[in-house]
Write a protein that holds these residues in place. Structure first.
Motif, PDB file in Angstrom:
ATOM      1  N   ALA A   1       6.804   1.733  12.039  1.00 33.78           N
ATOM      2  CA  ALA A   1       7.068   2.984  11.319  1.00 33.78           C
ATOM      3  C   ALA A   1       6.345   3.011   9.981  1.00 33.78           C
ATOM      4  CB  ALA A   1       8.567   3.149  11.122  1.00 33.78           C
ATOM      5  N   ARG A   2       6.237   1.856   9.325  1.00 35.70           N
ATOM      6  CA  ARG A   2       5.522   1.808   8.049  1.00 35.70           C
ATOM      7  C   ARG A   2       4.044   2.118   8.231  1.00 35.70           C
ATOM      8  NH1 ARG A   2       8.055  -3.569   4.993  1.00 35.70           N
ATOM      9  NH2 ARG A   2      10.190  -2.759   4.816  1.00 35.70           N
ATOM     10  N   LEU A   3       3.463   1.611   9.287  1.00 31.29           N
ATOM     11  CA  LEU A   3       2.051   1.865   9.527  1.00 31.29           C
ATOM     12  C   LEU A   3       1.796   3.341   9.822  1.00 31.29           C
ATOM     13  CD1 LEU A   3       1.116  -1.272  11.660  1.00 31.29           C
ATOM     14  CD2 LEU A   3       0.594  -0.850   9.248  1.00 31.29           C
ATOM     15  N   LEU A   4       2.669   3.973  10.588  1.00 29.86           N
ATOM     16  CA  LEU A   4       2.510   5.399  10.861  1.00 29.86           C
ATOM     17  C   LEU A   4       2.717   6.228   9.598  1.00 29.86           C
ATOM     18  CD1 LEU A   4       4.283   5.704  14.334  1.00 29.86           C
ATOM     19  CD2 LEU A   4       1.838   5.555  13.843  1.00 29.86           C
ATOM     20  N   ARG A   5       3.653   5.810   8.742  1.00 32.82           N
ATOM     21  CA  ARG A   5       3.837   6.490   7.456  1.00 32.82           C
ATOM     22  C   ARG A   5       2.586   6.326   6.595  1.00 32.82           C
ATOM     23  NH1 ARG A   5       8.006   7.250   3.688  1.00 32.82           N
ATOM     24  NH2 ARG A   5       9.356   7.731   5.456  1.00 32.82           N
ATOM     25  N   LEU A   6       1.985   5.157   6.630  1.00 34.31           N
ATOM     26  CA  LEU A   6       0.777   4.909   5.851  1.00 34.31           C
ATOM     27  C   LEU A   6      -0.359   5.813   6.322  1.00 34.31           C
ATOM     28  CD1 LEU A   6      -0.169   3.066   3.561  1.00 34.31           C
ATOM     29  CD2 LEU A   6      -0.967   1.445   5.279  1.00 34.31           C
ATOM     30  N   GLU A   7      -0.481   5.999   7.643  1.00 38.00           N
ATOM     31  CA  GLU A   7      -1.502   6.908   8.159  1.00 38.00           C
ATOM     32  C   GLU A   7      -1.302   8.315   7.616  1.00 38.00           C
ATOM     33  OE1 GLU A   7      -3.048   8.306  12.552  1.00 38.00           O
ATOM     34  OE2 GLU A   7      -0.933   8.519  12.029  1.00 38.00           O
ATOM     35  N   THR A   8      -0.065   8.785   7.636  1.00 38.05           N
ATOM     36  CA  THR A   8       0.234  10.130   7.147  1.00 38.05           C
ATOM     37  C   THR A   8      -0.102  10.264   5.670  1.00 38.05           C
ATOM     38  OG1 THR A   8       2.001  10.379   8.779  1.00 38.05           O
ATOM     39  CG2 THR A   8       2.063  11.844   6.879  1.00 38.05           C
ATOM     40  N   GLU A   9       0.257   9.254   4.878  1.00 38.21           N
ATOM     41  CA  GLU A   9       0.020   9.338   3.438  1.00 38.21           C
ATOM     42  C   GLU A   9      -1.467   9.277   3.109  1.00 38.21           C
ATOM     43  OE1 GLU A   9       2.383   6.573   1.278  1.00 38.21           O
ATOM     44  OE2 GLU A   9       4.281   7.507   1.859  1.00 38.21           O
ATOM     45  N   VAL A  10      -2.216   8.506   3.857  1.00 39.81           N
ATOM     46  CA  VAL A  10      -3.668   8.441   3.615  1.00 39.81           C
ATOM     47  C   VAL A  10      -4.305   9.787   3.930  1.00 39.81           C
ATOM     48  CG1 VAL A  10      -5.822   7.424   4.438  1.00 39.81           C
ATOM     49  CG2 VAL A  10      -3.880   5.955   3.915  1.00 39.81           C
ATOM     50  N   LEU A  11      -3.877  10.417   5.027  1.00 38.52           N
ATOM     51  CA  LEU A  11      -4.444  11.721   5.375  1.00 38.52           C
ATOM     52  C   LEU A  11      -4.022  12.799   4.385  1.00 38.52           C
ATOM     53  CD1 LEU A  11      -4.047  11.664   9.252  1.00 38.52           C
ATOM     54  CD2 LEU A  11      -6.186  11.695   7.982  1.00 38.52           C
ATOM     55  N   ASP A  12      -2.801  12.678   3.845  1.00 42.27           N
ATOM     56  CA  ASP A  12      -2.319  13.667   2.874  1.00 42.27           C
ATOM     57  C   ASP A  12      -2.882  13.447   1.478  1.00 42.27           C
ATOM     58  OD1 ASP A  12      -0.792  15.164   4.591  1.00 42.27           O
ATOM     59  OD2 ASP A  12       1.014  13.949   4.303  1.00 42.27           O
ATOM     60  N   ALA A  13      -3.396  12.247   1.203  1.00 43.14           N
ATOM     61  CA  ALA A  13      -3.725  11.874  -0.172  1.00 43.14           C
ATOM     62  C   ALA A  13      -4.915  12.643  -0.723  1.00 43.14           C
ATOM     63  CB  ALA A  13      -4.004  10.369  -0.258  1.00 43.14           C
ATOM     64  N   ALA A  14      -5.908  12.949   0.099  1.00 45.06           N
ATOM     65  CA  ALA A  14      -7.137  13.545  -0.409  1.00 45.06           C
ATOM     66  C   ALA A  14      -7.806  14.336   0.691  1.00 45.06           C
ATOM     67  CB  ALA A  14      -8.070  12.436  -0.906  1.00 45.06           C
ATOM     68  N   PRO A  15      -8.723  15.233   0.335  1.00 45.89           N
ATOM     69  CA  PRO A  15      -9.465  15.966   1.368  1.00 45.89           C
ATOM     70  C   PRO A  15     -10.317  15.023   2.194  1.00 45.89           C
ATOM     71  CG  PRO A  15     -10.429  16.322  -0.801  1.00 45.89           C
ATOM     72  CD  PRO A  15      -9.121  15.618  -1.016  1.00 45.89           C
ATOM     73  N   LEU A  16     -10.697  15.495   3.362  1.00 41.85           N
ATOM     74  CA  LEU A  16     -11.505  14.678   4.259  1.00 41.85           C
ATOM     75  C   LEU A  16     -12.816  14.285   3.608  1.00 41.85           C
ATOM     76  CD1 LEU A  16     -10.967  16.698   7.532  1.00 41.85           C
ATOM     77  CD2 LEU A  16      -9.937  14.522   6.957  1.00 41.85           C
ATOM     78  N   LEU A  17     -13.248  13.067   3.841  1.00 40.29           N
ATOM     79  CA  LEU A  17     -14.497  12.581   3.291  1.00 40.29           C
ATOM     80  C   LEU A  17     -15.650  12.970   4.199  1.00 40.29           C
ATOM     81  CD1 LEU A  17     -13.375   9.014   2.205  1.00 40.29           C
ATOM     82  CD2 LEU A  17     -13.460  11.076   0.825  1.00 40.29           C
ATOM     83  N   GLY A  18     -16.811  13.093   3.610  1.00 37.53           N
ATOM     84  CA  GLY A  18     -17.997  13.373   4.409  1.00 37.53           C
ATOM     85  C   GLY A  18     -18.170  14.855   4.668  1.00 37.53           C
TER      86      GLY A  18
ATOM     87  N   ARG B   1       0.814  -1.206   0.000  1.00 36.67           N
ATOM     88  CA  ARG B   1       0.000   0.000   0.000  1.00 36.67           C
ATOM     89  C   ARG B   1       0.853   1.265   0.000  1.00 36.67           C
ATOM     90  NH1 ARG B   1      -4.111  -2.042  -2.371  1.00 36.67           N
ATOM     91  NH2 ARG B   1      -5.390  -3.458  -1.105  1.00 36.67           N
ATOM     92  N   LEU B   2       1.991   1.221   0.670  1.00 35.41           N
ATOM     93  CA  LEU B   2       2.897   2.370   0.604  1.00 35.41           C
ATOM     94  C   LEU B   2       3.400   2.587  -0.807  1.00 35.41           C
ATOM     95  CD1 LEU B   2       5.055   2.095   3.860  1.00 35.41           C
ATOM     96  CD2 LEU B   2       3.546   3.973   3.232  1.00 35.41           C
ATOM     97  N   SER B   3       3.710   1.512  -1.497  1.00 41.65           N
ATOM     98  CA  SER B   3       4.208   1.613  -2.869  1.00 41.65           C
ATOM     99  C   SER B   3       3.119   2.126  -3.802  1.00 41.65           C
ATOM    100  CB  SER B   3       4.700   0.241  -3.354  1.00 41.65           C
ATOM    101  OG  SER B   3       5.726  -0.239  -2.519  1.00 41.65           O
ATOM    102  N   SER B   4       1.888   1.685  -3.593  1.00 39.52           N
ATOM    103  CA  SER B   4       0.800   2.111  -4.474  1.00 39.52           C
ATOM    104  C   SER B   4       0.406   3.554  -4.234  1.00 39.52           C
ATOM    105  CB  SER B   4      -0.423   1.204  -4.277  1.00 39.52           C
ATOM    106  OG  SER B   4      -0.938   1.348  -2.963  1.00 39.52           O
ATOM    107  N   SER B   5       0.507   4.007  -2.975  1.00 38.16           N
ATOM    108  CA  SER B   5       0.139   5.397  -2.689  1.00 38.16           C
ATOM    109  C   SER B   5       1.243   6.371  -3.044  1.00 38.16           C
ATOM    110  CB  SER B   5      -0.212   5.555  -1.202  1.00 38.16           C
ATOM    111  OG  SER B   5       0.885   5.195  -0.393  1.00 38.16           O
ATOM    112  N   SER B   6       2.498   5.886  -3.086  1.00 35.74           N
ATOM    113  CA  SER B   6       3.642   6.730  -3.461  1.00 35.74           C
ATOM    114  C   SER B   6       4.514   5.960  -4.436  1.00 35.74           C
ATOM    115  CB  SER B   6       4.452   7.133  -2.228  1.00 35.74           C
ATOM    116  OG  SER B   6       3.634   7.789  -1.295  1.00 35.74           O
TER     117      SER B   6
END
Length: 403
Positions: free
Chosen positions: A121-138, A102-107
């Motif tokens: 550390a990978r999971l925390l990086r994944l959280e950051t990338e998901v939040l940075d990827a798009a505006p908040l939903l809803g 998922r890290l590779s697919s998002s970046s």
């Protein structure tokens, strides 16, 4: 003689509970990471992701220690602890592969060397990338706040720990004439104030980073001055609870210190150090305020002078020795603040001049006294002298009054 499986499990002590809880978390997180709409699901499971990331170092150490013990003691492969170990290791590898994918697919352009080496550390990086990827939903702001503030954020836990101290100290009814807090509580407040302030700053910065329009932060800041009316459960509720009691503590502490140090006004950064010094004075009245951190040498002397003068103004020390010691401390503090200038230093000089005038008039018969002809004891020294000269004039006036 073979060791029974129940005995083997007992020898794991509390590590078996850790591994079983980890197995459940791994299973849930594996499903989230392998789902088609995995980003949306991660947004709803940030707490789970952080739980796994936070516990991962302990889990890795437990698995390594358990494997060494299994090999050294030749535990049977069908024993429940051994099967648990193998399953947790298998699930860990699956989660690690999914997180890396998922890290590779998002970046896709991410440098391979920049990818964190550990699963946590990978999971925390994944959280950051998901939040940075798009505006908040809803469209609901509260739902967005819950998404951005998982309850197990370290900063949120720190803010809540400080908030608990503030609520315990300041929620009780105020009794007239009673101290606002004890010395032990002052020490707790001195530790909790900077902890809570730093945690709240980090939380507001997190909201600013991931909510570019600022709707969530504005919404929460408008509500933070309302007194909590129910038990906080979600992340935003915990933040509002901590922020409310932090503000109450700041206001109450500042009011107490301003009353005790008038005319010197304590600054925000000085509150923790002043609380610690104030509490320590009960054990060591001669303790000097440290000028190495938030205070300059002159500023520390100014605060000490204000505190000593306030104590002498409230109540005369009992016994000649105690009175001499109190005046000596005041003079030492004035020596320390001798070069200090500014509105507060001048206000402190005015307070000393008033002290000299009031004590000097105490021996004047009322029928001979008129305010327009009043002259402060000490003459030109009291009117124009520096801080040390004014303290000496005040001492002479007080001793002359006491006879």
């Amino acid at each position: 003689m073979a060791t029974r499986p129940d005995d083997l499990r007992a020898r794991l002590e509390d590590r078996a509970d850790l591994l079983e809880a980890t197995r459940l978390r791994y299973r849930a997180l594996k499903g989230v990471l392998e789902s088609f709409f995995w980003k949306d699901r991660i947004r709803n499971h940030f707490e789970l992701l952080r739980e796994v990331a936070t516990a991962q170092p302990e889990v890795d150490a437990t698995l390594a220690a358990l494997r060494r013990r299994v090999e050294a003691e030749a535990w049977p492969s069908d024993a429940a602890p051994v099967r648990l170990m193998h399953e947790v290791e298998r699930l860990r590898d699956a989660v690690e592969r999914a997180a890396e994918r998922r890290l590779s697919s998002s970046s896709p352009d991410e440098d391979v060397e920049a990818v964190p080496a550990t699963l946590g550390a990978r999971l925390l990086r994944l959280e950051t990338e998901v939040l940075d990827a798009a505006p908040l939903l809803g469209g609901r702001v509260w739902a967005q706040a819950v998404e951005l503030l998982p309850r197990n954020l370290p900063e949120l836990r720190a803010a809540c720990a400080a908030g608990e101290v503030f609520e315990r100290v300041f929620k009780r009814p105020v009794t007239e004439g009673a101290p606002a807090f004890s010395d032990d509580e002052a020490r707790e407040l001195a530790r909790a104030l900077p902890l809570g302030a730093a945690a709240l700053v980090a939380l507001w910065e997190r909201l600013e980073r991931y909510d570019s329009r600022g709707r969530v932060k504005d919404f929460l800041q408008r509500r933070m001055r309302r007194a909590p009316t129910r038990v906080a459960r979600s992340g935003p509720e915990l933040l509002l609870h901590a922020a409310f009691w932090h503000d109450v503590a700041r206001v109450r502490v500042r009011a107490v210190l301003e009353a005790e140090l008038a005319p010197v006004v304590p600054r925000e950064a000085e509150l923790p150090a002043l609380l610690s010094w104030r509490a320590a004075l009960s054990e060591d009245p001669a303790l000097r305020l440290s000028g190495r951190s938030v205070f300059t040498e002159g500023r520390a002397g100014l605060v000490e002078t204000a505190a000593a003068l306030a104590a002498l103004s409230r109540e005369r020390p009992r016994g000649a020795w105690n009175e001499e010691v109190a005046w000596a401390r005041l003079e030492q503090a004035a020596q320390r603040a001798r070069a200090e200038e500014g509105p507060e230093a001048e206000a402190l000089r005015d307070a000393l001049r008033l002290f000299v005038m009031l004590r000097g008039q105490a021996r004047t018969p009322a029928r001979l006294f008129s305010p327009e002809h009043a002259k402060p004891a000490g003459g030109d020294v009291a009117r124009n002298g520096d801080l040390v000269a004014l303290v000496q004039a005040a001492r002479h006036a007080a001793l002359r009054q006491g006879g």
